[in-house]
Design a protein around this motif. Structure first.
Motif, PDB file in Angstrom:
ATOM      1  N   UNK B 342     -22.661   8.367  19.169  1.00 35.89           N
ATOM      2  CA  UNK B 342     -22.000   9.542  19.723  1.00 35.89           C
ATOM      3  C   UNK B 342     -21.068  10.229  18.735  1.00 35.89           C
ATOM      4  N   UNK B 343     -20.164   9.468  18.131  1.00 38.46           N
ATOM      5  CA  UNK B 343     -19.184  10.094  17.230  1.00 38.46           C
ATOM      6  C   UNK B 343     -19.838  10.633  15.961  1.00 38.46           C
ATOM      7  N   UNK B 345     -22.862  11.761  15.698  1.00 32.86           N
ATOM      8  CA  UNK B 345     -23.587  12.980  16.066  1.00 32.86           C
ATOM      9  C   UNK B 345     -22.623  14.160  16.218  1.00 32.86           C
ATOM     10  N   UNK B 346     -21.463  13.892  16.833  1.00 35.04           N
ATOM     11  CA  UNK B 346     -20.473  14.959  17.010  1.00 35.04           C
ATOM     12  C   UNK B 346     -19.975  15.459  15.659  1.00 35.04           C
TER      13      UNK B 346
END
Lengths: 128, 572
Positions: B342-343, B345-346
């Motif tokens: 998640x991080x 990708x962000x």
């Protein structure tokens, strides 16, 4: 402004979901266990609930069932966000009225899309 | 002298044996010997086929006599079969169907003639003889019927005219006799469902359940191990229908229909049937693993079904445990993975302020470390449980191990109070014992208030309190209350923390289990610490026990066996 409630006992996941949805114009709320999720939902009437299944005190499935059973909270779209990805959990999710089942790990972009979709297809307008 | 109907009958049946005129015709027509032999061989082969095709003894003997009469162009043929009760090999047996085959020489033939053939195991002939007080009435040739060293009787042919039987006729009769003996033995072999004493002894000794049913699903044999599983003796079970004696249910608890019963399927399906079904017991359902196969008779029809079965509760439990472990493990891995995916990708998808990036990187780093530790612990618990870890057994001073483990807790270690009554040396894997102490201490420190001490007591006798829960006794799982083992060394770790309910305590040593209270106090625990401790103590054939009351703290301890201490003295 749509209200999103994020329920997960892992602070990391709450930070991540918040980061993914930030800047989209949502009001973001958090809860770390089942009972407090129900309380926040009742108090704040969120439009979408992002709900973990393996929660302390009350499982996410039970939280979902109770949200759907209470007319005050039944209008919220529930998206289960979980690492429990067996077929049994997927079936149970459907039975308790969850709108979508999102498996961890998830893509933040896909999560945003799911939330937007849920807001468009809300079961009923929630009175605030 | 009248020939009986039987001979005529034999001759009429012999018309179905082509080429029977061959040998004699060739012999009389001065044809080359080779040609005659070839023709005889062909005739013999046909005869053999005809003999082997018969499926019952009576039919076989009928056909054999017919074949022999035609093949050798004799006037009569007879069979003497030895009886089962003959103490000596003699032909005081049934003259087979002697009313059908009225042998003109029969009355005149003394038993001694046939007996002699039987005894000598060699052909004999009489060029002529006269019945007592009668006219000379013909010649006779007799050959033994034997196969695989078993004497079955004597085959005799006779002619009206006197004279010697040709050598090729003797060979032909011998060959036919051998063929007949083989066919007879084959027919007389016990059917597969019938168990001879030797086989029965063998099957009685098998540790797995073994059951034989006939075509009507009635039990014809049940070995003692099977009887124990079913709860019936062999005598009680034999003759009863298997579905009634062994009522089964499927995974969902539904009764199996008669067609779905493993023995019904075993009887009527082609290959072996392998399946698991449950049998009801007073203490719940017991899963049984079946493997049933049909046994066919010579005609290829199903005669019976033989099945082996065993209680597979243990395998089922292990399987369930493994599935649950994999399921929970994958869940536990998904959370740190979620943070990493998640991080990153962000950060890749948009501009992130440096200070926020640092926060996220720090979370990711923390989760990566947690993931690595989790995988390490998961491997630990599976390796130790499966016995893939070799313990390095050396004399270990338990007091030193505990002191070393305490030092690893930095500042927290100050809360640990050591009470060493006596700390003997035992033979154990020092590192693994240290891991047990560390895991138990970690738990005690995490789940008790910072201002409360944690006590570690070491003694040369069992420290288990009277009403503790036993997790492992002498390396094996057992539950109960009273416990007093003759341990070499006992270590008890006592905290004044949140404690556990009875239900929580009963599950505390299962992999990944985390009590509600523990989640609150230490959300990042893997839930594997106690499972690892249990696995290590089990491998040492030690005991592990726990005592806990909600809100009043827990005492968890382990004992290492006395014999290890004794061995250490010997080794030291």
């Amino acid at each position: 402004m749509a209200t999103i409630l994020v329920v997960d006992d892992e602070p990391t996941i709450r930070v991540l979901v918040r980061a993914a949805l930030e800047g989209k114009g949502y009001r973001l709320l958090e809860a770390a266990d089942g009972p407090s999720a129900l309380q926040v939902a009742l108090d704040e009437r969120p439009d979408v609930v992002l709900l973990d299944i393996a929660l302390p005190h009350l499982s996410g499935l039970e939280v979902c069932r109770r949200l759907k059973a209470d007319p005050a909270t039944a209008g919220a779209s529930v998206l289960l966000l979980t690492g429990l990805v067996q077929q049994t959990e997927r079936q149970a999710a459907e039975q308790v009225g969850a709108q979508a089942f999102i498996a961890k790990p998830f893509s933040p972009a896909a999560l945003v899309a799911q939330v937007e979709d849920a807001l468009l297809r809300r079961p009923a307008a929630v009175s605030h | 002298m009248a020939l009986g109907n039987g001979v005529r009958e034999a001759r009429s049946r012999s018309t179905s044996v082509p080429g029977t005129s061959g040998p004699r015709a060739l012999a009389e027509g001065h044809g080359p010997a080779l040609l005659r032999m070839a023709a005889q061989e062909r005739a013999l082969n046909r005869a053999a086929l005809q003999i082997l095709a018969e499926v019952d003894e009576e039919g076989l003997l009928q056909v054999a006599l017919g074949v022999v009469s035609s093949l050798l162009r004799v006037d009569a043929a007879a069979l003497y079969l030895t009886t089962d009760d003959a103490a000596v090999p003699c032909c005081r047996g049934t003259r087979h169907r002697n009313t059908t085959f009225v042998l003109p020489l029969e009355e005149a033939l003394p038993d001694a003639f046939a007996n002699d053939v039987l005894r000598r195991k060699a052909p004999r002939q009489r060029r002529s003889w006269s019945p007592p007080g009668g006219q000379p009435c013909g010649s006779a040739l007799a050959v033994p019927l034997a196969s695989q060293g078993v004497s079955l009787g004597v085959l005799i042919v006779g002619r009206r005219e006197a004279g010697r039987f040709r050598d090729d006729h003797v060979s032909l009769l011998l060959a036919t006799g051998r063929q007949l003996a083989v066919a007879l033995l084959r027919l007389r072999a016990p059917p597969p469902s019938g168990l001879e004493d030797g086989a029965r002894d063998l099957l009685d000794g098998i540790a797995e359940g073994l059951l034989v049913v006939d075509r009507e699903m009635r039990i014809t044999y049940l070995n003692p191990a099977g009887g124990e599983i079913i709860g019936l003796s062999t005598a009680q079970a034999v003759g009863r229908e298997v579905g009634e004696v062994l009522a089964l249910t499927d995974e969902g608890g539904r009764a199996l229909t008669l067609e779905a019963h493993p023995f019904a399927r075993g009887l009527w399906e082609d290959g072996p049937v392998v399946l698991t079904a449950n049998v009801a017991r007073a203490n719940g359902r017991v899963p049984l693993a079946f493997s049933v196969a049909p046994i066919r008779d010579r005609k290829g029809d199903t005669a019976c079904a033989v099945g082996i079965f065993r209680d597979c509760s243990r395998e089922k439990e292990v399987e369930r445990h493994r599935t649950e472990f994999v399921s929970i493990a994958s869940h536990e891995i998904r959370t740190p993975l979620c943070a990493l995916q998640g991080f990153t990708e962000l950060m890749l998808s948009r501009e992130i302020p440096t200070n926020v990036q640092r926060d996220w990187l720090s979370i990711m780093n923390h989760e990566a470390v947690r993931l690595a530790a989790l995988i390490e612990e998961m491997l630990d618990v599976t390796r130790i449980e499966s016995g893939r870890v070799t313990l390095t057994m050396t004399p270990v001073h338990v007091g030193d191990v505990v002191r070393r483990a305490t030092r690893l807790f930095d500042g927290e270690g100050e809360r640990v109070q050591l009470v060493i009554e006596s700390a003997p040396t035992v033979v154990a894997d020092g590192d693994k014992v240290a891991q047990v102490v560390t895991n138990l201490l970690r738990n005690a420190l995490d789940y008790s208030p910072l201002d409360r001490p944690v006590t570690v007591e070491i003694a040369a006798h069992c420290l288990a309190p009277r009403h503790c829960s036993l997790v492992t006794v002498n390396g094996g799982a057992r539950t109960g209350a009273a416990h007093a083992c003759g341990s070499g060394v006992s270590v008890a770790i006592r905290d004044q923390g949140v404690g556990m309910t009875r239900e929580e305590l009963s599950r505390a040593f299962q992999p990944f289990y985390r009590a509600e209270s523990s989640r609150k106090l230490s959300p990042e625990g893997s839930g594997l610490g106690l499972a690892i401790a249990k696995a290590i103590v089990e491998r040492h054939h030690g005991c592990l026990w726990a005592h806990s009351r909600p809100g009043r703290g827990s005492t968890i301890g382990f004992c290492l066996p006395a014999h290890a201490a004794a061995r250490s003295e010997g080794a030291g």
